[in-house]
Structures are given as C-alpha cells and as structure tokens.
Scaffold this motif. Structure first.
Motif, mmCIF file in Angstrom:
data_model
loop_
_atom_site.group_PDB
_atom_site.id
_atom_site.type_symbol
_atom_site.label_atom_id
_atom_site.label_comp_id
_atom_site.label_asym_id
_atom_site.label_seq_id
_atom_site.Cartn_x
_atom_site.Cartn_y
_atom_site.Cartn_z
ATOM 1 N N ARG A 1 50.335 -50.850 2.466
ATOM 2 C CA ARG A 1 49.066 -50.424 3.064
ATOM 3 C C ARG A 1 48.390 -49.468 2.078
ATOM 4 O O ARG A 1 48.933 -48.410 1.765
ATOM 5 N N SER A 2 47.263 -49.859 1.578
ATOM 6 C CA SER A 2 46.560 -49.040 0.595
ATOM 7 C C SER A 2 45.731 -47.969 1.291
ATOM 8 O O SER A 2 45.464 -48.047 2.489
ATOM 9 N N GLY A 3 45.340 -46.940 0.504
ATOM 10 C CA GLY A 3 44.453 -45.919 1.058
ATOM 11 C C GLY A 3 45.119 -44.602 1.322
ATOM 12 O O GLY A 3 44.720 -43.874 2.236
ATOM 13 N N GLY A 4 46.164 -44.239 0.568
ATOM 14 C CA GLY A 4 46.761 -42.910 0.709
ATOM 15 C C GLY A 4 47.424 -42.693 2.038
ATOM 16 O O GLY A 4 47.179 -41.701 2.715
ATOM 17 N N ALA A 5 48.270 -43.642 2.454
ATOM 18 C CA ALA A 5 48.945 -43.500 3.746
ATOM 19 C C ALA A 5 50.076 -42.495 3.695
ATOM 20 O O ALA A 5 50.532 -42.021 4.726
ATOM 21 N N THR A 6 50.566 -42.130 2.498
ATOM 22 C CA THR A 6 51.664 -41.186 2.373
ATOM 23 C C THR A 6 51.142 -39.842 1.894
ATOM 24 O O THR A 6 49.988 -39.691 1.487
ATOM 25 N N GLU A 7 52.031 -38.824 1.920
ATOM 26 C CA GLU A 7 51.629 -37.482 1.523
ATOM 27 C C GLU A 7 51.263 -37.421 0.044
ATOM 28 O O GLU A 7 50.424 -36.623 -0.375
ATOM 29 N N SER A 8 51.911 -38.251 -0.772
ATOM 30 C CA SER A 8 51.630 -38.241 -2.207
ATOM 31 C C SER A 8 50.334 -38.963 -2.548
ATOM 32 O O SER A 8 49.925 -38.972 -3.703
ATOM 33 N N GLY A 9 49.703 -39.584 -1.573
ATOM 34 C CA GLY A 9 48.472 -40.307 -1.823
ATOM 35 C C GLY A 9 48.666 -41.767 -2.174
ATOM 36 O O GLY A 9 47.684 -42.500 -2.362
ATOM 37 N N GLU A 10 49.921 -42.219 -2.272
ATOM 38 C CA GLU A 10 50.189 -43.614 -2.588
ATOM 39 C C GLU A 10 50.159 -44.454 -1.313
ATOM 40 O O GLU A 10 50.230 -43.948 -0.195
ATOM 41 N N GLY A 11 50.056 -45.744 -1.507
ATOM 42 C CA GLY A 11 50.063 -46.646 -0.370
ATOM 43 C C GLY A 11 51.430 -46.721 0.287
ATOM 44 O O GLY A 11 52.473 -46.611 -0.364
ATOM 45 N N GLU A 12 51.425 -46.900 1.587
ATOM 46 C CA GLU A 12 52.678 -46.989 2.340
ATOM 47 C C GLU A 12 53.329 -48.346 2.098
ATOM 48 O O GLU A 12 52.677 -49.391 2.150
ATOM 49 N N LYS A 13 54.631 -48.331 1.838
ATOM 50 C CA LYS A 13 55.394 -49.555 1.617
ATOM 51 C C LYS A 13 56.358 -49.750 2.782
ATOM 52 O O LYS A 13 57.129 -48.850 3.116
ATOM 53 N N ILE A 14 56.311 -50.922 3.375
ATOM 54 C CA ILE A 14 57.100 -51.219 4.576
ATOM 55 C C ILE A 14 57.895 -52.488 4.316
ATOM 56 O O ILE A 14 57.341 -53.512 3.897
#
Length: 657
Positions: free
Chosen positions: A44-57
């Motif tokens: 999921r793109s768009g800074g879903a994590t605290e580091s600003g990277e996309g969330e990987k599931i």
C-alpha cells in the motif's frame, strides 16, 4: 484433533477483516510455499508506516484450508514470502500464470461467494479484470478467471456429469452452484427436527390426503407415503446439519446457549427437564423457541459482519497436552479458533479468559485475522515438533533394537545354555562380542547402501539412453496427451481412449503404460531396437572367440589373467545390451520435451554417482572406526583380571573362593 479448516462463519469474518485491510493495495509478487499453498505480497503506497514507506502485507492462501494475513516468516519454495530458498528455485507453472496476469494490479474487492466456503479476490477492472477464486471445501482449489468468468488456470480439475458441473480450463466457472444465506424460520426449524430439509414439502403426506377417499388405493398410498418419509434424525446436531446446512460447532453453541447442556448431542425429540414433562404436546415449544432465538442471533451476526455493522473478533482455544502438568505455555497446544466470543464469561480487562475446564485456555484477539495468524503459526510449530519427536523416537527405537540383539549373559554354565543368574543384572553388553558382531553388520549395511545407489545410477542412465533412442516416439506420446488435456478431455476419458487405441494397434498408445496426471507425469515403456543387428554380430564374434579360447585352454600360460578379465568385461557388456533390449518403464514429465526428460534422468544419474562416491568414502571411515573400537574393546576385556566363578570345570560348587 485441532481445527484446520474454515467454516462459512470463519470465512465471513476473515473476508471482512481482509476487506478492511487489503482493498486498495497492489499485488507485488506471488511465492510458492508448496504445491497447494502460496504467499501473496501486497503493498500500500502513500506512507502507511511510521518511516513513510508503503505498508507491505503478506497473505497466506492454502487451497482447501485457509487464507489470512501473516507476520511470521514462513519458508517459501520460490525464493520469497519471508522464508529462505535457493536462488535457483523457479516458481511453479501455476504460480507463473498468476504472476503473469495479477502482478502489479490493484485489489479492488474481496467477497464471499454467497454464504458458501469460497472467496473471490477481484483484481483491476474493465478488460483487464481478473478474479482469483479460493475454494475451501473438500480438497479445495485455486482458480484464475478472466472478466467473463472463464477459467485461465487452476490447481485441480473437477467434473461431475450427474450434477452438470465442469471445472476445467477454458470453461465458464459455475458460480450459481453456491448457496446463498437464508435466515432460519420457525417452520424451517420444526421441519429439520422431524427430518425434513429446508424448502422440502411433504409430498407423500399430501398425496395421502388427496387419496384418502379412495378405499381401493388407501393401502398402496399409505405404503408409498411411509417409504417416501425420510428417516427421523437421532440428535439435534444431525437434524440441524442435514435440514438447515448448519455447522456442528455452531449447532453445539446454539444448543448450549438455549439451555441444552448436551449441546448438539441432545437426543430427539426435544424435551424439557424431567420436572416439566407432562402429557401436553406443546411441552417442547419453549425449547424450540429458545433454540430459534439463538440461531437468529447467529443470523444477525452473519449479516452484520457482511454489511460492516458488526466487527469480528478472534478467539483461540488451547488444550492441555495429554499427560502434561502445570500451567506453562508448553503444556498447552492450540485446538480451535472462532470469530465468535466463547460461551463462558470473558474478562474484558485481560487477554486470557478462564473457563470451567482446567484443561482449556482461551486467548482473545481484537481481530480475527490476528487470531488466525497466531493459531496457524503455533500449529505449524507443533507439527514440526511432533515430526522431530517422531524422528528421534524412531532413531532411539532402532538403537534399542540393535542393542537388544547383542545382550549376552554375564555368567554362563559350561554344561547348559541357561544363565547362572536370572536377575536383571545378570545380562550385560559384552564388549568383545558386541564389537565383533557389529563390525560385519556395519560392512554389510554400508555395502548395501552403495549397491542401491549404484542400481539407481544404472537405472537412470538406462532410462535416459532409452529416451534418446526413442526421441520421436516420446515426443509424439507427450504431444498426444498434452493436446488431449488442452482440449478439455477428462482424465478418465483419456485413459479409456488410450486403452481403446492400444487394442486397435496404435503404436503411440501402446507405449503409454500409465498416467499420473495429478503430478503432470506419464509412464511409457521403451526399448532399444536400433542396435539389435550390431549386437547379434558382436554376439557371434564373442561366441567364436569363446570357442577358440576353449580350444586353447591347455596352452594357456602367463596371459590367463588378462584373457579372463577381457572375457568378463565382454560378458558384462553383453548383459547390458540384453538389458537395454528389454522394455523398461520410463517416467516422463508432460511439461518437458523428450530431450529435456532425458537430461533430467542424466542429472539424476550424476547425483546418484556423487552419492555413491560419498557413500564409499563413508563406508571406509565407518568400517575403520568399527574395527578400531572392536580392537580397543577386545584389549580392554583381555586386560581385566579373572574373577572367581561359582562353578569349577566339572560343575561342582567350590567351597573356598
């Protein structure tokens, strides 16, 4: 037995969890875990994590068993999914098809098909729309469909002509066969308790009423009605599962909440407790009403989870291991998972819940998806532990069996074969006997291993050579089977066609011995007919040489050894040629050409040759170690002082030691 499969309520809850977490993500890649399970990596793109990277599931999908997100590292056969794999491992053909059509596409929807155990993952839209169908009943299946529901690829084909169901490649996927959700009514419940399926009318009873005025046909009508009446169910579980299509765990839950302590094992007809039994026929009405109320609660939950008004939580139940004591985590193993809260009261201030059963422990989770991940991670760990324990037990049993064959009496009478003392300590492992008994067994075991590897090497070399001798015939057989499967022919029909063509004298069909289409392989019988003339000439020359040698036996001198070795070598070559002329069963991979199948067998031959060399080296080391141990044990025994024996040479007890 621990729970391993989803029911339709589990699927409804997990679909709701994944819909909230995955819809709008992009599929990055697909990895193989084994033949029936895969790991799908979404981003999921768009800074879903605290580091600003996309969330990987990561999502684990196992055909016929489960689907859920995972945060645990699991081994992957195609070099991904959080596990370790060789860089040379390639994805399976099914996985390659999934990657070709789905990788890089957006997941737009996740839906349960009707209220059945099947899930539809919708990727992209418009002309590029694809559907990934995961079936979680029976043996399960995973299918890839296009926008028109035409099957592009699938794990397992299925055909049922009686029901008109065909799940084959290039065929339309039959969605209409799945059932839809229907609320339980009082009429449905009462009919199920007497053995009538939902929506089924008592046609036999209606026919009996319409013909009740006819005296001549009354007996026949009564007999027909009795024959048409279904067998009354014996328990509540049997009635609701057959009549309403409910799941046994949900029936047990509803029955206990309705005040029936035996749950689904409650016998029919339903009755109140003994204090309320009377001759009134409506005595069971309160029980039926309470049971209907609990089934309605389940229907409300099912519909609420579907429309988003209810949030499914997760519960994992752990049971105490047989024979285990204490309250440590190691004493409990996972046993069940459910999206419904447990019947017992749950302490909202703690993650663990107490039950009346001391051998059970319940763990509550905020999300059903988290509960599934924890459950199956523990289940896989338990399975690996059990497998390791079984392997260790097999080794221990084997060692005990070997040791038991080497126990000899410590004291032995010179005139009888019976031990001096029958006590348990009268037998011990004699170092001298044990070592020298073990030495020939070590040699025999190692030589048998080397001989088995040599036989496998020769067999693979023979199969590869026969494929090379029959390249055209092998290619024709592979093409015939692949074309029949690509045309949608069923496996049974293909076997029948091969048998008929063989009886008709078709040489290609005659070479096919058996089919293993589940593993994408066939077995053919091949023989070497190319070198028959040369072999016959060589045999005549060898026979002539043998006659000359027989005539010169009296003149044999220093060259006897060389002639004997040459004769032995030619006899071995002759034996190998005769063996090649015999028909040999050769297994072929349908996805490879004749040359590629031959190369596969040559590679197996090289592996067996390498193992053979390593086994010979290990044999030398094992025999040397056994000889060294035997000599050391023998020296130690010879160095022991001679003890007094209670029997002298003539068997008379000595008075003075």
């Amino acid at each position: 037995m621990p729970k391993q499969k989803f029911n339709n309520y589990d699927i409804r809850a997990e679909v709701a969890c994944l819909r909230a977490r995955l819809v709008g993500t992009w599929l990055t890649n697909v990895y193989d875990r084994d033949k029936t399970s895969f790991v799908f990596k979404f981003t999921r793109s768009g800074g879903a994590t605290e580091s600003g990277e996309g969330e990987k599931i990561n999502v684990v999908i196992e055909s016929g068993t489960r689907f859920h997100c995972t945060s645990h590292a699991r081994a992957s056969a195609s070099g991904g999914g959080g596990g370790k794999a060789s860089s040379t491992d390639q994805p399976s053909k099914f996985n390659a098809k999934l990657r070709m059509h789905l990788r890089g596409k957006r997941l737009n929807a996740i839906d349960q098909i009707g209220s059945d155990r099947a899930v539809d993952f919708t990727f992209s839209s418009g002309d590029t729309e694809h559907h990934l169908i995961v079936e979680l009943y029976a043996q399960g299946n995973v299918l890839l469909l296009d926008k028109d529901d035409v099957v592009l690829t699938l794990l397992r084909t299925h055909r049922d002509d009686d029901k008109g169901v065909k799940i084959l490649g290039n065929h339309r996927y039959p969605r209409e066969r799945f059932r839809t959700h229907k609320r339980v009514t009082l009429h449905d419940l009462e009919g199920a308790l007497v053995g009538r399926a939902r929506g089924e009318d008592t046609l036999a009873g209606a026919a009996a009423d319409s013909n009740s005025n006819s005296n001549s046909n009354s007996t026949a009508t009564d007999a027909a009605a009795a024959a048409a009446a279904p067998r009354a169910p014996a328990t509540l579980r049997e009635a609701l599962c057959k009549g309403l299509g409910q799941n046994p765990p949900l029936v047990d839950r509803a029955a206990k909440l309705a005040g029936l302590p035996m749950g689904g094992n409650t016998p029919l007809p339903l009755k109140e407790d003994s204090s309320s039994l009377n001759s009134n026929s409506n005595a069971t009405a309160p029980v039926v009403e309470r049971l209907l109320r609990q089934l309605s609660v389940l229907d409300d939950w099912f519909e609420g989870v579907g429309d988003g008004s209810a949030v499914p939580t997760g519960v994992v139940t752990r049971r105490r291991k047989p024979g285990a004591t204490g309250d440590d985590d190691d004493a409990f193993v996972v046993d069940d998972f459910s999206p419904l809260p447990p019947i017992d009261a749950i302490d909202s201030n703690a993650n663990s819940t107490a039950t009346d059963d001391d051998d059970a422990r319940v763990q509550a989770y905020e999300s059903f998806d988290d509960a599934l991940d924890a459950y199956f991670a523990s289940f896989e760990t338990q399975a690996a532990t059990r497998q390791r324990e079984r392997a260790e037990k097999a080794v221990v049993d084997r060692l005990e069996k070997v040791r038991s064959t080497h126990w000899v009496p410590r004291f032995q009478s010179r005139h009888t074969s019976t031990p001096f003392n029958a006590a348990s300590d009268a037998f011990q492992l004699h170092p001298d006997v044990a070592s020298y008994r073990t030495l020939p067994k070590v040699r025999k075991d190692q030589s048998q291993r080397a001989a088995a590897l040599e036989r496998e090497r020769e067999a693979d070399e023979l199969r590869a050579t026969l494929i090379e001798y029959n390249l055209e015939r092998v290619d024709v057989a592979l093409a015939a089977v692949n074309n029949a499967l690509a045309g949608g022919m069923g496996w049974g029909d293909l076997e029948i066609m091969i048998r008929e063509e063989t009886r008709a004298g078709n040489p290609v069909a005659g070479t096919i011995k058996s089919l293993d289409l589940a593993n994408n392989k066939i077995t053919v019988t091949l023989a070497n007919h190319l070198d028959d003339d040369e072999d016959d000439e060589d045999e005549e020359e060898e026979d002539g040489e043998d006659e000359d040698k027989d005539g010169d036996e009296d003149d044999a001198g220093e060259g006897d050894d060389e002639k004997s070795s040459e004769r032995k070598r030619k006899q071995q070559q002759k034996k190998l040629r005769r063996k090649r002329r015999k028909a040999v069963a050769v297994e072929l991979d349908l996805s490879l050409s004749a040359y590629a199948n031959a190369r596969t067998h040559f590679e197996k031959k090289k592996k067996h040759a390498t193992k053979h060399d390593k086994t010979l080296a290990q044999t030398e080391r094992a025999v040397a170690a056994a000889e060294k141990k035997a000599k050391a044990d023998f020296a130690r025994v010879r160095a022991r002082p001679t003890h007094w024996s209670p029997y002298d040479r003539v068997g008379v007890v000595n008075a003075d030691p």
